[in-house]
Design an enzyme around this catalytic site. Structure first.
Site, PDB file in Angstrom:
ATOM      1  CG  MET A  30      -2.052  -1.588   1.524  1.00 47.46           C
ATOM      2  SD  MET A  30      -3.426  -0.785   1.787  1.00 47.46           S
ATOM      3  CE  MET A  30      -2.882  -0.515   3.981  1.00 47.46           C
ATOM      4  CG  HIS A  34       8.432   0.224   6.048  1.00 47.31           C
ATOM      5  ND1 HIS A  34       8.552  -0.720   6.309  1.00 47.31           N
ATOM      6  CD2 HIS A  34       7.009   0.531   6.367  1.00 47.31           C
ATOM      7  CE1 HIS A  34       7.381  -2.170   6.251  1.00 47.31           C
ATOM      8  NE2 HIS A  34       6.842  -1.056   6.383  1.00 47.31           N
ATOM      9  N   GLY A  36      11.678  -3.097   5.380  1.00 49.37           N
ATOM     10  CA  GLY A  36      10.303  -4.311   5.299  1.00 49.37           C
ATOM     11  C   GLY A  36       9.730  -4.408   4.112  1.00 49.37           C
ATOM     12  CG  HIS A  37       6.902  -1.883   2.447  1.00 50.45           C
ATOM     13  ND1 HIS A  37       6.922  -1.065   3.056  1.00 50.45           N
ATOM     14  CD2 HIS A  37       6.202  -2.871   1.995  1.00 50.45           C
ATOM     15  CE1 HIS A  37       5.150  -0.544   3.459  1.00 50.45           C
ATOM     16  NE2 HIS A  37       4.805  -1.304   3.057  1.00 50.45           N
ATOM     17  N   GLY A 149       4.909 -10.268   4.543  1.00 53.08           N
ATOM     18  CA  GLY A 149       5.650 -10.453   5.349  1.00 53.08           C
ATOM     19  C   GLY A 149       4.449 -11.164   6.326  1.00 53.08           C
ATOM     20  CE  LYS A 151       3.653  -4.233  10.987  1.00 51.08           C
ATOM     21  NZ  LYS A 151       2.179  -4.096  10.561  1.00 51.08           N
ATOM     22  CG  ASP A 152       0.629  -7.153   7.642  1.00 52.17           C
ATOM     23  OD1 ASP A 152      -0.379  -6.446   8.264  1.00 52.17           O
ATOM     24  OD2 ASP A 152       1.395  -7.010   7.395  1.00 52.17           O
ATOM     25  CD  GLN A 155      -2.500  -8.398   4.344  1.00 52.54           C
ATOM     26  OE1 GLN A 155      -2.879  -7.625   4.311  1.00 52.54           O
ATOM     27  NE2 GLN A 155      -1.333  -8.328   4.573  1.00 52.54           N
TER      28      GLN A 155
HETATM   29  P1  AMP Z   1       1.072  -2.955   3.742  1.00 52.21           P
HETATM   30  O1  AMP Z   1       1.892  -1.931   3.202  1.00 52.21           O
HETATM   31  O2  AMP Z   1       1.483  -2.737   4.711  1.00 52.21           O
HETATM   32  O3  AMP Z   1       0.186  -3.193   2.720  1.00 52.21           O
HETATM   33  O4  AMP Z   1       2.488  -4.450   3.851  1.00 52.21           O
HETATM   34  C1  AMP Z   1       2.589  -5.406   2.033  1.00 52.21           C
HETATM   35  C2  AMP Z   1       3.701  -5.965   2.452  1.00 52.21           C
HETATM   36  O5  AMP Z   1       4.447  -5.810   3.388  1.00 52.21           O
HETATM   37  C3  AMP Z   1       2.589  -7.254   3.233  1.00 52.21           C
HETATM   38  O6  AMP Z   1       3.349  -8.250   2.796  1.00 52.21           O
HETATM   39  C4  AMP Z   1       3.050  -6.529   4.407  1.00 52.21           C
HETATM   40  O7  AMP Z   1       3.053  -8.010   5.324  1.00 52.21           O
HETATM   41  C5  AMP Z   1       4.855  -6.943   4.238  1.00 52.21           C
HETATM   42  N1  AMP Z   1       5.428  -6.269   5.521  1.00 52.21           N
HETATM   43  C6  AMP Z   1       4.950  -4.736   6.090  1.00 52.21           C
HETATM   44  N2  AMP Z   1       5.752  -4.663   7.450  1.00 52.21           N
HETATM   45  C7  AMP Z   1       6.802  -5.143   6.753  1.00 52.21           C
HETATM   46  C8  AMP Z   1       8.011  -5.575   7.952  1.00 52.21           C
HETATM   47  N3  AMP Z   1       8.058  -4.806   8.928  1.00 52.21           N
HETATM   48  N4  AMP Z   1       8.734  -6.604   7.684  1.00 52.21           N
HETATM   49  C9  AMP Z   1       8.585  -7.627   6.768  1.00 52.21           C
HETATM   50  N5  AMP Z   1       7.160  -7.717   5.537  1.00 52.21           N
HETATM   51  C10 AMP Z   1       6.084  -6.625   6.308  1.00 52.21           C
END
Ligand code: AMP
Length: 284
Positions: A30, A34, A36-37, A149, A151-152, A155
């Site tokens: 989304m 950062h 993590g992404h 990740g 993290k979710d 999900q």
């Molecule tokens: P989001 O943009 O929050 O929807 O996350 C997109 C993807 O990045 C999802 O698969 C999340 O689980 C993963 N993600 C978000 N934060 C982290 C993190 N800190 N470490 C690893 N993956 C992450």
């Protein structure tokens, strides 16, 4: 890097480049990216021939309108970051491109138990929205590998179920959680925290580590209570801090010393809702 906004065009492009030796890796996000992404994109670069990243703030998964409106958008920086890591394709659709008939009266997915517990319970409709967008993205990109990740955590279980029930031929690879130095799981929502709040939010990870360090066979009730106190002591409001079976997410109040368990937390730091989790069982 090639940028596509139109689902039909990216789909056509990928269909004409997909062969047995050119597997497609997909990282849906989304935005407000950062490290993590970026770690997911790096994993895809290692495992797939073409890496596709999508950036789409999906309105149907926000049960709280204000959370959607306040969701950070940093598209210029995002594009630089994903290009720097060698992403081949960016998919950047508009809401109307993915939801051609609008965002109301959409299809319903049978998620079963996972929709009734933890995030499912506290964010009604959230996982319907996640499935609605992921089904559309997966039908468009048709990746061999999907990188998400840990993290979710919940999900990733929901998406594995979606892949199974919709018979989608994609492997889900769940990648480790990237953290700040103080243990705080990286999240786009962290940009809404002040420096002081970010520092204090490290105690979410401390509470999970506390559970892991104190796991003993028998009742888990008092460790959960003590972990809650770590968070309420910082003034945070807790949606939940629970321990569950790592495969099914069935909640449990006791441990037999063998079952693989995960601790999961959802906490408000001011009005910013943060989630995190940790596998807490290790073989005795
Ligand atoms: P989001 O943009 O929050 O929807 O996350 C997109 C993807 O990045 C999802 O698969 C999340 O689980 C993963 N993600 C978000 N934060 C982290 C993190 N800190 N470490 C690893 N993956 C992450």
């Amino acid at each position: 890097m090639i940028l596509f906004k139109d689902p039909a065009l990216i789909s056509y492009y990928l269909d004409s480049h997909r062969t047995q030796n050119t597997s497609i890796g997909f990282v849906p996000t989304m935005g407000a990216l950062h490290p993590g992404h970026i770690s997911l994109l790096e994993q895809s670069k290692k495992e797939a021939y073409i890496t596709v990243c999508s950036i789409f703030v999906n309105p149907t998964q926000f049960n709280d309108r204000k959370d959607y409106e306040k969701y950070p958008v940093t598209i210029e920086e995002d594009i630089q970051k994903i290009e720097a890591v060698g992403t081949d394709i960016l998919f950047l659709p508009d809401v109307s491109a993915l939801y051609e008939n609008g965002t109301h009266n959409l299809e319903h997915y049978d998620i079963g138990y996972l929709e009734t517990v933890l995030e499912g319970e506290f964010r009604p409709g959230h996982f319907q929205g996640v499935c609605q967008v992921m089904y559309r993205l997966l039908k468009t990109v048709k990746p061999a590998k999907l990188f998400m990740g840990q993290k979710d955590y919940q999900q990733s279980l929901v998406i594995q179920q979606l892949l199974n029930t919709m018979k989608i031929n994609t492997d889900l690879i769940v990648c480790p959680t990237f953290r700040e130095k103080n243990g705080l799981a990286m999240s786009s929502r962290n940009t809404r925290l002040s420096e002081k709040e970010r520092e204090a939010a490290g105690s979410i990870y401390q509470a999970l580590i506390f559970i892991k360090d104190n796991m003993r066979p028998g009742s888990l009730t008092s460790i959960k209570e003590d972990a809650k106190k770590i968070l309420t002591g910082k003034g945070f409001r807790i949606d939940y801090i629970e321990i569950a079976d790592a495969d099914t997410l069935g909640l449990t109040d006791s441990w037999d010393g063998q079952q693989r368990l995960v601790a999961l937390a959802a906490v408000f730091v001011r009005d910013v809702r943060l989630i995190d989790n940790l596998i807490v069982s290790c073989e005795l």
